[in-house]
Scaffold this motif. Structure first.
Motif, PDB file in Angstrom:
ATOM      1  N   ILE A 277       0.818  -1.212   0.000  1.00 28.47           N
ATOM      2  CA  ILE A 277       0.000   0.000   0.000  1.00 28.47           C
ATOM      3  C   ILE A 277       0.853   1.264   0.000  1.00 28.47           C
ATOM      4  CG2 ILE A 277      -1.976  -1.143   1.068  1.00 28.47           C
ATOM      5  CD1 ILE A 277      -1.168   0.219   3.720  1.00 28.47           C
ATOM      6  N   GLY A 278       2.090   1.174   0.484  1.00 28.54           N
ATOM      7  CA  GLY A 278       2.985   2.331   0.398  1.00 28.54           C
ATOM      8  C   GLY A 278       3.259   2.715  -1.040  1.00 28.54           C
TER       9      GLY A 278
ATOM     10  N   GLY B 222       6.021   1.635   8.089  1.00 32.14           N
ATOM     11  CA  GLY B 222       5.565   0.265   8.192  1.00 32.14           C
ATOM     12  C   GLY B 222       4.731   0.063   9.439  1.00 32.14           C
ATOM     13  N   LEU B 223       4.155  -1.122   9.575  1.00 35.35           N
ATOM     14  CA  LEU B 223       3.294  -1.405  10.716  1.00 35.35           C
ATOM     15  C   LEU B 223       4.064  -1.445  12.025  1.00 35.35           C
ATOM     16  CD1 LEU B 223       1.002  -4.089   9.052  1.00 35.35           C
ATOM     17  CD2 LEU B 223       0.534  -1.656   9.403  1.00 35.35           C
ATOM     18  N   ASP B 224       5.397  -1.500  11.938  1.00 36.63           N
ATOM     19  CA  ASP B 224       6.207  -1.423  13.164  1.00 36.63           C
ATOM     20  C   ASP B 224       6.355   0.020  13.631  1.00 36.63           C
ATOM     21  OD1 ASP B 224       7.860  -0.435  11.196  1.00 36.63           O
ATOM     22  OD2 ASP B 224       9.396  -1.983  11.410  1.00 36.63           O
ATOM     23  N   GLY B 225       5.945   0.969  12.772  1.00 35.01           N
ATOM     24  CA  GLY B 225       5.907   2.375  13.164  1.00 35.01           C
ATOM     25  C   GLY B 225       7.227   3.094  13.190  1.00 35.01           C
TER      26      GLY B 225
ATOM     27  N   ILE C 146       1.670  -4.052   4.196  1.00 40.47           N
ATOM     28  CA  ILE C 146       0.403  -4.654   3.777  1.00 40.47           C
ATOM     29  C   ILE C 146       0.435  -4.719   2.259  1.00 40.47           C
ATOM     30  CG2 ILE C 146      -2.103  -4.444   3.718  1.00 40.47           C
ATOM     31  CD1 ILE C 146      -1.920  -2.819   6.304  1.00 40.47           C
ATOM     32  N   MET C 147       0.510  -5.930   1.728  1.00 45.72           N
ATOM     33  CA  MET C 147       0.609  -6.092   0.289  1.00 45.72           C
ATOM     34  C   MET C 147      -0.744  -5.797  -0.371  1.00 45.72           C
ATOM     35  SD  MET C 147       3.685  -6.772   0.638  1.00 45.72           S
ATOM     36  CE  MET C 147       4.114  -6.849  -1.108  1.00 45.72           C
TER      37      MET C 147
ATOM     38  N   MET D 259       7.665   1.671   5.106  1.00 49.08           N
ATOM     39  CA  MET D 259       7.037   0.396   4.778  1.00 49.08           C
ATOM     40  C   MET D 259       7.844  -0.325   3.703  1.00 49.08           C
ATOM     41  SD  MET D 259       3.067  -0.433   3.758  1.00 49.08           S
ATOM     42  CE  MET D 259       2.468  -0.089   5.412  1.00 49.08           C
ATOM     43  N   SER D 260       8.118  -1.613   3.947  1.00 50.35           N
ATOM     44  CA  SER D 260       8.953  -2.378   3.035  1.00 50.35           C
ATOM     45  C   SER D 260       8.668  -3.860   3.219  1.00 50.35           C
ATOM     46  CB  SER D 260      10.431  -2.089   3.304  1.00 50.35           C
ATOM     47  OG  SER D 260      11.267  -3.021   2.659  1.00 50.35           O
TER      48      SER D 260
END
Length: 361
Positions: free
Chosen positions: A47-48, A223-226, A238-239, A230-231
């Protein structure tokens, strides 16, 4: 160039100002421009990519700007030891492009893999004669990519990465390149190569334009780790191909903080702000307003709202993606057609280059 902010066209702020003027002229005169952009085929997109670059490509296509999208498959070899999945990854990228709304059938968008356009690669040798080792050594982006790769030994392909990108951009005489701030040094070297070729080999005649940066206005998506961009390689993405259930599970693991009251404070609370930004991108509502609506609902309500809004937003993309996955021959045809178009243009450019360099027979 030893500092990202020191560029031929001035400071970073000056580059932003010129980019804003360029944006206005692109809207007014789309056919005066030719955009070159692309991705390395290292896997499916997330989504990035959608919010950060794909949507802007679709916007430029809608304005009528001729757009070339290079799938930089050779460049995968510069910092990775694996090559077994490159062909499949090229197809996956193409599916994500088409599902996002890029449409080669409209005639202004060309999608092609780098390795299938040999005329493009023939530009590398003359271009390499126009830059010094010192200039390649100073490129900060390459230094960062080398460090990120974690490799002890770096091949020459990584070292000459910016020259490969110059060939990608200039083979089709691209004069606009959408970039982020960290990519400006690569583009500056491309501008230098174009100018030096024109001066050294063409007597000042403009064979290659000096491409201008169109700076991204998109907020960087963490990314979701904040904590990092995002990678896929960081396992924090999130693909676009994820199912709705998979998306929900991933968002449940997303990092927030211990404060129950949800506020939009990007500097103090980057993890919460990132999730609010994703809701905003999915709904069009301002992140501050979203935070006010959640209020004391805490991280649980924040994640629930993100799951619902993101799945709603991605549903049409995912449906198109399923249809495209079921038609592999169409994907191959899109790539074959793009290769044919790119080779025709690259051949014309190479003829001009040979003539300028007195290599015609």
């Amino acid at each position: 160039m030893e500092n990202n902010d020191k560029m031929e066209y001035g400071t970073y702020e000056a580059a932003v100002e010129k980019s804003n003027k360029l944006e206005k002229d692109i809207i007014a005169n789309p056919l005066n421009y030719r955009v070159l952009t692309g991705d390395r085929p290292t896997g499916k997109l997330h989504i990035g990519h959608l919010f950060g670059s794909l949507q802007n490509r679709v916007r430029l296509q809608g304005l009528g700007v001729p757009t070339f999208i290079v799938i930089a498959d050779y460049q995968v070899l510069t910092d990775r030891n694996t090559f077994e999945q490159i062909s499949q990854n090229v197809k996956e990228l193409t599916i994500d492009y088409l599902a996002a709304g890029l449409d080669p059938e409209k005639g202004r968008t060309v999608i092609f893999p780098h390795s299938h356009v040999p005329e493009l690669n023939q530009l590398l040798l003359p271009f390499l004669t126009l830059v010094s080792n010192a200039e390649l050594n100073r490129n900060p982006t390459v230094k960062e990519e080398i460090q990120a790769s974690g490799q002890k030994s770096i091949n020459a392909g990584m070292y000459t990465y910016p020259v490969h990108q110059a060939a990608d951009i200039l083979f089709c005489k691209g004069n606009v390149v959408p970039v982020g701030k960290d990519q400006l040094p690569h583009l500056e070297l491309t501008r230098t190569i174009a100018r030096r070729f024109n001066e050294r080999f063409a007597g000042g005649q403009i064979i290659f334009p000096e491409p201008q940066p169109l700076l991204s206005k998109a907020t960087m998506i963490l990314g979701l780790d904040g904590s990092q961009k995002m990678s896929k390689s960081r396992n924090n993405a999130i693909m676009l191909s994820a199912t709705e259930d998979e998306t929900a599970q991933l968002i449940k693991r997303a990092k927030t903080d211990s404060e129950r009251l949800i506020t939009f404070e990007p500097e103090r609370r980057p993890e919460v702000a990132n999730l609010l930004n994703l809701i905003s991108l999915s709904t069009g509502e301002a992140p501050e307003a979203i935070a006010a609506r959640i209020g004391e609902g805490g991280g649980g309500m924040l994640k629930k709202m993100l799951t619902e809004s993101l799945n709603d937003y991605l549903r049409p993309h995912r449906e198109r993606r399923k249809q495209l996955e079921a038609d592999p021959e169409y994907i191959r045809e899109v790539l074959r057609h793009g290769i044919s178009q790119a080779r025709e243009i690259a051949s014309q450019t190479l003829s001009e280059v040979r003539k300028a360099m007195n290599m015609e027979i």
